[in-house]
Design a protein around this motif. Sequence first.
Motif, short mmCIF file in Angstrom:
data_model
loop_
_atom_site.label_atom_id
_atom_site.label_comp_id
_atom_site.label_asym_id
_atom_site.label_seq_id
_atom_site.Cartn_x
_atom_site.Cartn_y
_atom_site.Cartn_z
N ILE A 105 7.40 5.93 0.34
CA ILE A 105 8.39 4.89 0.05
C ILE A 105 8.64 4.83 -1.45
N THR A 106 9.90 4.86 -1.86
CA THR A 106 10.28 4.82 -3.28
C THR A 106 11.10 3.57 -3.57
N LYS A 107 10.78 2.90 -4.67
CA LYS A 107 11.56 1.77 -5.17
C LYS A 107 11.98 2.08 -6.61
N VAL A 108 13.17 1.58 -6.99
CA VAL A 108 13.72 1.84 -8.32
C VAL A 108 13.91 0.53 -9.06
N SER A 109 13.49 0.51 -10.32
CA SER A 109 13.66 -0.66 -11.18
C SER A 109 14.15 -0.20 -12.54
N LEU A 114 9.21 4.37 -8.64
CA LEU A 114 7.79 4.39 -8.28
C LEU A 114 7.70 4.65 -6.79
N THR A 115 6.89 5.64 -6.42
CA THR A 115 6.74 6.05 -5.03
C THR A 115 5.30 5.85 -4.56
N ILE A 116 5.12 5.18 -3.44
CA ILE A 116 3.81 5.13 -2.79
C ILE A 116 3.71 6.37 -1.92
N ASN A 117 2.84 7.30 -2.30
CA ASN A 117 2.74 8.58 -1.60
C ASN A 117 1.83 8.51 -0.38
N GLU A 118 0.66 7.86 -0.52
CA GLU A 118 -0.30 7.85 0.58
C GLU A 118 -1.30 6.71 0.40
N VAL A 119 -1.93 6.32 1.49
CA VAL A 119 -2.94 5.27 1.45
C VAL A 119 -4.12 5.68 2.32
N PHE A 120 -5.27 5.09 2.02
CA PHE A 120 -6.46 5.28 2.86
C PHE A 120 -7.23 3.97 2.91
N TYR A 121 -7.63 3.59 4.14
CA TYR A 121 -8.43 2.37 4.32
C TYR A 121 -9.37 2.57 5.49
N ASP A 122 -10.65 2.30 5.26
CA ASP A 122 -11.61 2.42 6.36
C ASP A 122 -12.67 1.32 6.33
N GLY A 123 -12.44 0.27 5.53
CA GLY A 123 -13.43 -0.79 5.41
C GLY A 123 -14.33 -0.62 4.21
N LYS A 189 -0.31 -5.98 7.18
CA LYS A 189 0.83 -5.61 6.33
C LYS A 189 0.44 -5.90 4.88
N LEU A 190 0.39 -4.83 4.09
CA LEU A 190 -0.01 -4.95 2.69
C LEU A 190 1.23 -5.13 1.81
N GLY A 191 1.32 -6.24 1.11
CA GLY A 191 2.36 -6.46 0.13
C GLY A 191 1.82 -6.07 -1.24
N LEU A 192 2.51 -5.21 -1.93
CA LEU A 192 2.00 -4.67 -3.19
C LEU A 192 3.09 -4.72 -4.25
N THR A 193 2.74 -5.26 -5.42
CA THR A 193 3.68 -5.36 -6.53
C THR A 193 3.09 -4.69 -7.76
N PHE A 194 3.87 -3.81 -8.38
CA PHE A 194 3.50 -3.19 -9.65
C PHE A 194 4.43 -3.74 -10.73
N GLN A 195 3.86 -4.04 -11.90
CA GLN A 195 4.68 -4.53 -13.00
C GLN A 195 4.26 -3.87 -14.29
N ALA A 196 5.24 -3.30 -15.02
CA ALA A 196 4.97 -2.68 -16.32
C ALA A 196 5.08 -3.71 -17.43
N GLU A 203 8.26 -3.60 -5.76
CA GLU A 203 7.60 -4.32 -4.69
C GLU A 203 7.64 -3.49 -3.40
N PHE A 204 6.50 -3.49 -2.68
CA PHE A 204 6.38 -2.69 -1.46
C PHE A 204 5.76 -3.53 -0.34
N SER A 205 6.08 -3.14 0.88
CA SER A 205 5.44 -3.70 2.07
C SER A 205 5.00 -2.51 2.93
N ILE A 206 3.68 -2.36 3.11
CA ILE A 206 3.14 -1.15 3.72
C ILE A 206 2.23 -1.52 4.90
N PRO A 207 2.47 -0.97 6.08
CA PRO A 207 1.55 -1.20 7.20
C PRO A 207 0.26 -0.41 7.00
N ILE A 208 -0.87 -1.07 7.19
CA ILE A 208 -2.18 -0.44 6.98
C ILE A 208 -2.98 -0.48 8.28
N SER A 209 -3.59 0.65 8.62
CA SER A 209 -4.50 0.73 9.76
C SER A 209 -5.80 1.37 9.32
#
Length: 353
Positions: A105-109, A114-123, A189-196, A203-209
């Motif tokens: 997912i890519t967002k432009v400001s 800024l692109t979220i390429n990949e995520v990992f979550y296992d606890g 659902k992970l809401g994530l905000t990056f600010q320079a 701002e992103f909204s990413i489903p996490i499993s």
Amino acid sequence: MIQEIHSFKKEIDNIPVPYDKLDAIITKTVQATEAGKRTKMRKKMAYAVGAAAVACGLLFGSAALSPAMASIVSKIPVIGSVFSQYGDSGLKRVSENGLTSAVGITKVSGGDSLTINEVFYDGTRLSIGYSLETEKPMGKAYSMLRTGLTVNGKVKGFSGSEKQTELTPTYRTGILEIDPPTDLPDQFKLGLTFQAEDSKQWEFSIPISAQADTKLATIDHKQQAGGIDLAVPEITTGPAGIRLTYNAVSSETNDLVNYISFIAVDETGHELGNHSGGAQSWISGGKRYSTGTQLFDPPSAGTKTLTFTPHLSFPSMGGGVAIDQDGTETPIEFTPHQASEKIKFDSFTVTLP
């Protein structure tokens, strides 16, 4: 005929490659694709395929000419995992085993992407790989991105760390490590905000499993040193590492509970890498309480026991953000700590599950 082929290859090898212009060429190609967003779907797809073909032709052709270019190409997230670029054996392992989730997912400001390429979550850990591309050289404004986090729409306080790699003055990749709160569900659902620092925001909204391959080992280790009551109730092991959980209590004036850290060594004497961890502390009833976690690299295959040694670790730089009940954020400035005494904790050994 063989001689002619050899001669042709030699001529190809001698062609100078304009490395400094390659990024600009690829960027213009991608931008040409973006410019046609409002055209018909068939035309849009044709542009996208054409751009991909041109980009791949440039990349693979140049890589064949230069081993240095092949190294650069391998670090581009479109082709290789962001997680595999860093010296983190846990993330590298889950990336190579296909356990990460591709996002893309890519967002432009303000013209910067800024692109979220990949995520990992296992606890045991929540890791986010991203890439950042700017129109102008980034400088210090992008070296430390402020982040905000929500879980299913609710603001969450968290601790974590960030690592970046500069590939060109206008292109970086990074990994955001979040110390996952213990009450995170397996799916959210992970809401994530990056600010320079220049106020640009993504701002992103990413489903996490969560990945299911984790094991919990109950320890219930307790000890006391220097007026600190320390308890280690459990560790969690997974393909990306080992997560140790601890709790500490001291007097209200003793803030050393905020600086507890651990060293992990296997039965051969090898020390496991330590990549992240975080703690939260509060004061109640005249006592100071702290709870935290520490993340270690996964041990080598066949490792049966680990020996943990608690100690005090004082950072030389850092900072944070305080969040009140309404979600209002207040920056916390870093102040170096001066320890007034040395405290020695006892080591303890844990059998892995």
